[in-house]
Design a protein around this motif. Structure first.
Motif, short mmCIF file in Angstrom:
data_model
loop_
_atom_site.label_atom_id
_atom_site.label_comp_id
_atom_site.label_asym_id
_atom_site.label_seq_id
_atom_site.Cartn_x
_atom_site.Cartn_y
_atom_site.Cartn_z
N LYS A 11 0.85 -1.20 0.00
CA LYS A 11 0.00 0.00 0.00
C LYS A 11 0.88 1.24 0.00
O LYS A 11 0.64 2.19 -0.76
CB LYS A 11 -0.89 0.01 1.25
CG LYS A 11 -2.37 -0.15 0.96
CD LYS A 11 -3.20 0.14 2.18
CE LYS A 11 -4.08 -1.04 2.50
NZ LYS A 11 -4.92 -0.84 3.68
N GLU A 13 2.38 1.88 -3.31
CA GLU A 13 1.39 2.35 -4.27
C GLU A 13 0.95 3.77 -4.00
O GLU A 13 0.65 4.53 -4.93
CB GLU A 13 0.19 1.41 -4.29
CG GLU A 13 0.52 0.07 -4.90
CD GLU A 13 -0.71 -0.79 -5.15
OE1 GLU A 13 -1.84 -0.27 -4.96
OE2 GLU A 13 -0.55 -1.95 -5.54
N ARG A 51 -0.99 2.18 -9.12
CA ARG A 51 -2.38 2.17 -8.68
C ARG A 51 -3.34 2.03 -9.88
O ARG A 51 -4.53 1.87 -9.71
CB ARG A 51 -2.73 3.49 -7.96
CG ARG A 51 -1.90 3.79 -6.75
CD ARG A 51 -2.60 4.82 -5.89
NE ARG A 51 -2.68 6.15 -6.48
CZ ARG A 51 -1.78 7.11 -6.33
NH1 ARG A 51 -0.69 6.87 -5.61
NH2 ARG A 51 -1.94 8.29 -6.89
N ASP A 100 -8.39 4.62 -7.97
CA ASP A 100 -7.11 5.13 -7.49
C ASP A 100 -6.75 4.63 -6.09
O ASP A 100 -5.93 5.23 -5.39
CB ASP A 100 -7.08 6.67 -7.50
CG ASP A 100 -5.67 7.22 -7.72
OD1 ASP A 100 -5.36 8.32 -7.22
OD2 ASP A 100 -4.87 6.52 -8.37
N TYR A 101 -7.38 3.55 -5.68
CA TYR A 101 -7.00 2.90 -4.44
C TYR A 101 -5.50 2.55 -4.50
O TYR A 101 -5.03 2.10 -5.55
CB TYR A 101 -7.83 1.62 -4.25
CG TYR A 101 -7.36 0.72 -3.14
CD1 TYR A 101 -6.42 -0.28 -3.36
CD2 TYR A 101 -7.83 0.90 -1.84
CE1 TYR A 101 -5.97 -1.09 -2.33
CE2 TYR A 101 -7.39 0.09 -0.80
CZ TYR A 101 -6.46 -0.91 -1.06
OH TYR A 101 -6.03 -1.70 -0.04
#
Lengths: 440, 440
Positions: free
Chosen positions: B335, B338, B345, B437-438
């Protein structure tokens, strides 16, 4: 006079040699243009710190995707739109254009796109209530993976409810919707219920039937039952457990309208009532996907019906009770054909199955095994292997016994290329080697 | 004089025009030879009565296989030898030559043959004794099918005992043997136990490590434990539940010698005794495949050991107890990477997963997630999900709980490309949509 003649001859000779040289150069250029590679242009897109290193297999982030290269160019595609949703609750617009643009940006997927298929199937997230349920699901899944491997199709098994309210037979719609977005490279999404078995491993769906007249949905059924007899409609005029749907905007719209009759819709109860009054043989009040599709097709024939192929010239899906009793006869028939024709007995790599399928076809036709009778898909409708609540007219363990028989009948066609066979379709445990030149 | 000069000029002109015409024709012939199809020659091999009809997709039984064409030429291959046996009881000879000849006869499979992989796995023919066993097997199989789809590998699931005496961990040998014959187009057979989970969907086996120095077998383990400490050998010096074996004669010989220590061998009991006395930590008297392999490797290092890569620089397979506790940390780490790098992403087609895997690698390395720590394969050794007889040191339902966590951790990587995620790894039922866009 002699001098000017000499000059003319010299001029002719010079012209002649120039033309010869020109033609030779033209010839050589033609030859070379077939062999030189397309140049790859690198842009400053990637930061120096994180410049991906060239791995031995040579895949590098490149801003321009060459025809042979697996890459994602920086140009925006539909994926880069913040408004894109994978959820069935949000209708898709302009999908044809979006998909077409994506294919242009990714030329390595263009070849073969028109016939590319993704098989989609699945089951509930939690263990089955029926003790034998998951074992059957496992075998049913293997069966589909085998079929896909033989024909070069991808397969996706879903075991999540992508919409919390859409379970049971409604669960496939959010999956199909999401799969269309996840796989813009495929032309067809082929949904197949978990309880449908591929029992003719060589048979291929004749896609040209649907491409020529531009159909977007293929289901098995009887057109007259779907479109005629308006006062006496049957909820089994077609089967919605096996369908092929084209990856296009029309299909997005259909899935939307179809799901509108489902449990996530505020009109769910109303649709249940409408279906009960429309279909005299519907026995329960909840709106179901099959009745919903028939309703959509005949009510809006121009919009939905005209692009739907209601197929019944081969067993795109077949009711198991009719099909299982044909297996022995078919096995015998194939044996006879093979005894007669040595080419068909030849051992071969599994990857050449489609070639042997083509070789076999005319012999089968000659022997009376027309395409319409081949047991392509045996669908165990009414068996409910996971919760075990089968239709009471299937007494005792009939469903599981016949399902096992179908799975073994199918698996024998696969195992053959690995050198073995289950001689007894009712015995899943025992296999024996197939002798050379079987069945001669 | 004038007359003879005219004749010479005319002759020159004629010669000139002839040459020009010749060059033009040569040029046109060159152009056309790139576009005209290779002629298909029909031989009297096929009887007129059963001449296969040209189907819309154009596959016809042809005696000569063109490079692009799926066909089986009439020239004999190893398949046409009556002595060929798929059974593990009959040793194979000259397999390198036979396979090489087959590839020459089938040029459409030549491209990419060197890196082609077939994943093979499986389970027992009958339902599991453990009530949750088949459900876990189903999920474990889906996991492997997902991994193979992402990387373009074929997969074969076996659920038959191809040799009646070779069950349990010995069952894989007849399957691997048969698969090598059924798939001459593949270079590597990758056996993976049913209880091993792919928990890093992007990770690819670095085949170049084994091609360069020509290894034929890859297993996870510790070379020093395998080859040293002759008085204190461990039966867990390596893991035989996950291996890649090259499709070659050396491998045929190894499988033969390996299976010689199995239950189909007259020396089975003897080998059990030898293993008990060799491996101080072996706890049961039956010969097992893992001890057998270690024994072969150090006893015959020249023959077997030198061509076996005992890998431990990445989790070719990893002991689940160590790996499962790293998932949360890894999720957080990915995460963070990213959030920092928008390229990673970006939503994309599932088919582009390998491209994004390559993009991600340098960022992971920079962030400290070296290849050696990535949870490639989580292997639930000792859990025995099918019969339920797990190692007692795994208390209660630990095995099933952690297996579910691993499966959900892996499936989240797949589901992402379909727009969803399971936010709670301990809850298999609930998924939620992933926002655009997570995780930014």
């Amino acid at each position: 006079m002699a001098k000017s003649t000499t000059c003319v001859c010299l001029a002719n000779t010079f012209l002649f040699l120039s033309l010869v040289l020109f033609l030779l150069l033209l010839h050589l250029w033609t030859l070379s243009s077939f062999y030189s590679p397309i140049p790859i242009i690198h842009s400053p897109f990637t930061k120096a710190k994180s410049e991906p290193q060239l791995e031995p297999d040579g895949v590098v982030g490149s801003p321009n995707c060459a025809a042979h290269e697996l890459c994602d160019p920086p140009e925006k595609s539909f994926y880069d739109n913040p408004g894109l949703s994978y959820s069935i609750e949000k209708p898709m617009k302009n999908w044809d254009e979006k998909r077409s643009d994506w294919l242009k940006q990714h030329p390595s997927f263009a070849a073969g796109a028109r016939d590319r298929i993704l098989v989609v199937t699945g089951s509930q997230p939690l263990p089955c209530e029926n003790p034998i349920g998951d074992h059957l699901l496992l075998r049913l899944f293997k069966n589909k993976v085998d079929y896909c491997r033989i024909h070069g199709y991808d397969i996706f098994y879903n075991n999540a409810y992508l919409h919390p309210k859409m379970d049971s037979y409604w669960a496939k719609f959010p999956v199909v919707r999401a799969a269309m977005l996840a796989h813009p490279e495929v032309e067809w999404i082929w949904w197949i219920d978990s309880d449908a078995v591929f029992t003719d491993m060589e048979f291929k769906v004749p896609l040209h039937r649907y491409n020529n007249i531009d159909h977007n949905l293929v289901v098995y059924g009887w057109p007259n039952l779907v479109y005629e007899d308006k006062g006496n409609k049957s909820s089994t005029s077609l089967n919605a457990g096996v369908f092929m749907i084209r990856n296009c905007q029309w299909s997005m719209d259909l899935v939307n309208d179809w799901a509108e009759m489902g449990p996530n819709s505020p009109n769910y109860k109303k649709w249940g009532q409408i279906q009960l009054s429309t279909f005299k043989d519907k026995t329960y009040p909840q709106s179901d996907d099959q009745s919903a599709l028939i309703y959509l097709l005949f009510k809006k024939k121009d919009k939905w019906g005209n692009k739907t192929y209601v197929e019944n010239e081969y067993y795109f899906q077949g009711y198991w009770v009719e099909i299982v009793k044909t297996y022995d006869n078919i096995s015998e028939g194939y044996k006879e054909v093979e005894i007669w024709e040595p080419k068909l007995r030849r051992r071969h790599a599994e990857k050449l199955s489609e070639y042997y399928a083509k070789l076999r076809e005319p012999y089968l036709e000659d022997a009376g095994y027309k395409k319409r009778w081949r047991p392509f898909v045996t669908h165990f409708t009414g068996c409910q292997q996971c919760n075990g609540n089968h239709n009471p007219m299937y007494v005792g363990d009939t469903c599981w016994i016949e399902m096992q028989k179908a799975l073994n009948f199918a698996d024998n066609q696969v195992l053959r290329n690995y050198g073995f066979v289950r001689p007894d379709l009712m015995n899943s445990s025992f296999v024996s080697p197939l002798p050379f030149d079987y069945p001669a």
